[in-house]
Scaffold this motif. Structure first.
Motif, mmCIF file in Angstrom:
data_model
loop_
_atom_site.group_PDB
_atom_site.id
_atom_site.type_symbol
_atom_site.label_atom_id
_atom_site.label_comp_id
_atom_site.label_asym_id
_atom_site.label_seq_id
_atom_site.Cartn_x
_atom_site.Cartn_y
_atom_site.Cartn_z
ATOM 1 N N ASN A 118 41.204 44.621 50.350
ATOM 2 C CA ASN A 118 40.458 43.801 51.301
ATOM 3 C C ASN A 118 41.362 42.916 52.148
ATOM 4 O O ASN A 118 40.899 42.276 53.097
ATOM 5 N N LEU A 119 42.653 42.883 51.824
ATOM 6 C CA LEU A 119 43.600 42.036 52.542
ATOM 7 C C LEU A 119 44.484 42.822 53.502
ATOM 8 O O LEU A 119 45.353 42.252 54.160
ATOM 9 N N VAL A 120 44.279 44.145 53.569
ATOM 10 C CA VAL A 120 45.137 45.020 54.374
ATOM 11 C C VAL A 120 44.269 45.879 55.293
ATOM 12 O O VAL A 120 43.276 46.456 54.849
ATOM 13 N N THR A 121 44.641 45.973 56.554
ATOM 14 C CA THR A 121 43.890 46.807 57.495
ATOM 15 C C THR A 121 44.410 48.248 57.475
ATOM 16 O O THR A 121 45.556 48.507 57.085
ATOM 17 N N VAL A 122 43.565 49.166 57.905
ATOM 18 C CA VAL A 122 43.969 50.568 58.029
ATOM 19 C C VAL A 122 45.138 50.691 59.006
ATOM 20 O O VAL A 122 46.100 51.425 58.763
ATOM 21 N N ALA A 123 45.083 49.941 60.088
ATOM 22 C CA ALA A 123 46.146 50.002 61.091
ATOM 23 C C ALA A 123 47.485 49.588 60.488
ATOM 24 O O ALA A 123 48.530 50.163 60.820
ATOM 25 N N ARG A 124 47.454 48.587 59.602
ATOM 26 C CA ARG A 124 48.712 48.122 58.996
ATOM 27 C C ARG A 124 49.314 49.201 58.107
ATOM 28 O O ARG A 124 50.531 49.426 58.132
ATOM 29 N N VAL A 125 48.489 49.878 57.325
ATOM 30 C CA VAL A 125 49.006 50.956 56.484
ATOM 31 C C VAL A 125 49.562 52.084 57.346
ATOM 32 O O VAL A 125 50.612 52.652 57.053
ATOM 33 N N GLN A 126 48.873 52.393 58.432
ATOM 34 C CA GLN A 126 49.321 53.471 59.321
ATOM 35 C C GLN A 126 50.664 53.165 59.965
ATOM 36 O O GLN A 126 51.423 54.080 60.292
ATOM 37 N N ARG A 127 50.974 51.879 60.143
ATOM 38 C CA ARG A 127 52.246 51.505 60.765
ATOM 39 C C ARG A 127 53.408 51.537 59.779
ATOM 40 O O ARG A 127 54.565 51.464 60.203
#
Length: 382
Positions: A118-127
């Motif tokens: 809940n503290l991490v966005t999908v976009a952040r993982v993708q980067r």
């Protein structure tokens, strides 16, 4: 709690300053460990274990992580648990000093992962560069398993569950550790200062970097058939060394040879010592002298490979002997793993309790919440 709190002036959150120095490291159980693992991590783990510099060391067999891209073949992962454990113990990982545990047996890790998501966005993982590289290497497209895609978050759970202050990683894994640090800062800022922000411990020197396969390719793996394994027999090692990639332009003994990209010399960099030269090839005082002769010509590949084989046997023979002793009592190895899992789970459970307290979801132990609600409803009735 075994930590102190100090203000972090950079983002007005708080940092947890640990009183203990703790290491968390591990491997995916997808096959027997090879000399690349030994050079890249195993011998350093043994050194750190025996250094007295750390209060606790946790080594994880990451079977749950291995299942993120082996879900259709769980037997492969299951069978390799014992292979990795045997390699650990054979190399000198001491269960009296280091806690060896199996990831899937610590359910607290997966609950922590759920909260961190809940503290991490999908976009952040993708980067994340490491994730992008791994996805490309495995040929995933839109069919990437969710578990594999989110494994940086799972890794953050593994690290923070044990309040690890130090994580030995290669440079290619630094983006993964940075994502853990971001999760720690986000959690501590959002809820309360509970989690420890880990630091990377990067192997020093060229010899500590990833060894190439015997065919000269950058990656050593079972699928490519280009690895020398810690459990290989002397005959298997000799055969592999004999076939090792050298300098394709070094056609005659008299030809000058290149050591750059020459797997034989890369392995000698990683394993040979001056003592090896004194014992097996006293014509040279050290590796620099050997390299100089090879580069100016007049030295054949066969002699270099024969020397490398002796050097490797010096390292592998005691590991092999210890492994044979351990193989004679497999239930005892599982007892070591079971004890390690018990210790690891106790540590992870303590962290999970602190996390749930910080998030205020420890409902049944929150006496203040129950009293406040009881008083509120009594007033309603009155």
């Amino acid at each position: 709690m075994s930590e102190e709190i100090c203000a972090d002036n950079q983002d007005n959150s708080t940092l947890v300053v640990p009183k203990e120095r703790i290491i968390l490291t591990g491997d995916r159980p997808t096959g027997r460990l090879h000399v690349g693992h030994f050079v890249g991590s195993l011998r350093e783990r043994v050194r750190l274990q025996n250094s007295g510099e750390f209060d606790r060391i946790f080594v994880m067999i990451a079977d749950a992580q291995a299942l993120t891209d082996n879900a259709d073949n769980p037997e492969k992962v299951r069978q390799n648990i014992i292979e990795v454990a045997l390699d650990y113990l054979s190399c000198g990982i001491d269960p009296a000093k280091t806690t060896i545990f199996i990831q899937s047996q610590i359910p607290e890790l997966f609950e922590l992962t759920a909260y961190y998501m809940n503290l991490v966005t999908v976009a952040r993982v993708q980067r994340n560069p490491t994730v992008k590289s791994e996805i490309q290497m495995r040929g995933f497209n839109a069919d990437i398993p969710v578990g594999f895609f989110t494994y940086p978050i799972s890794q953050a759970s593994d690290i923070t569950a044990f309040k690890a202050t130090t994580v030995p990683v290669g440079e290619d894994q630094l983006p993964m550790l940075e994502q853990t640090r971001e999760i720690v800062r986000s959690f501590n800022r959002t809820y309360a200062p509970v989690l420890v922000e880990p630091e990377a411990l990067i192997p020093q020197g060229e010899a500590a970097k990833r060894l190439p396969g015997i065919d000269g390719k950058a990656k050593m793996s079972k699928s490519l058939g280009n690895g020398i394994y810690l459990s290989d027999t002397p005959e298997e090692v000799a055969k592999k060394v004999k076939s090792m990639y050298t300098d394709p332009g070094h056609l005659k003994v008299s030809d000058p040879g290149k050591i750059e990209g020459n797997a034989v010399f890369t392995y000698l960099d990683a394993f040979s010592t001056n003592e090896h030269f004194a014992e097996y090839w006293p014509e040279y005082a050290n590796l620099d002298e050997l390299k100089a002769h090879y580069q100016r010509g007049g030295l054949g590949d066969v002699k270099c490979k024969m020397f490398l084989n002796r050097v490797l046997e010096d390292t592998l023979a005691p590991i092999r002997e210890r492994r044979h002793e351990l193989e004679a009592d497999i239930p005892a190895v599982y007892d070591i793993l079971a004890a390690g899992c018990e210790t690891a789970r106790a540590a992870a459970a303590e962290t999970l309790h602190e996390v749930k307290d910080a998030m205020r979801i420890n409902y049944f132990s929150d006496v203040a919440l129950m009293e406040e609600q009881a008083l509120r409803y009594r007033r309603v009735e009155d």
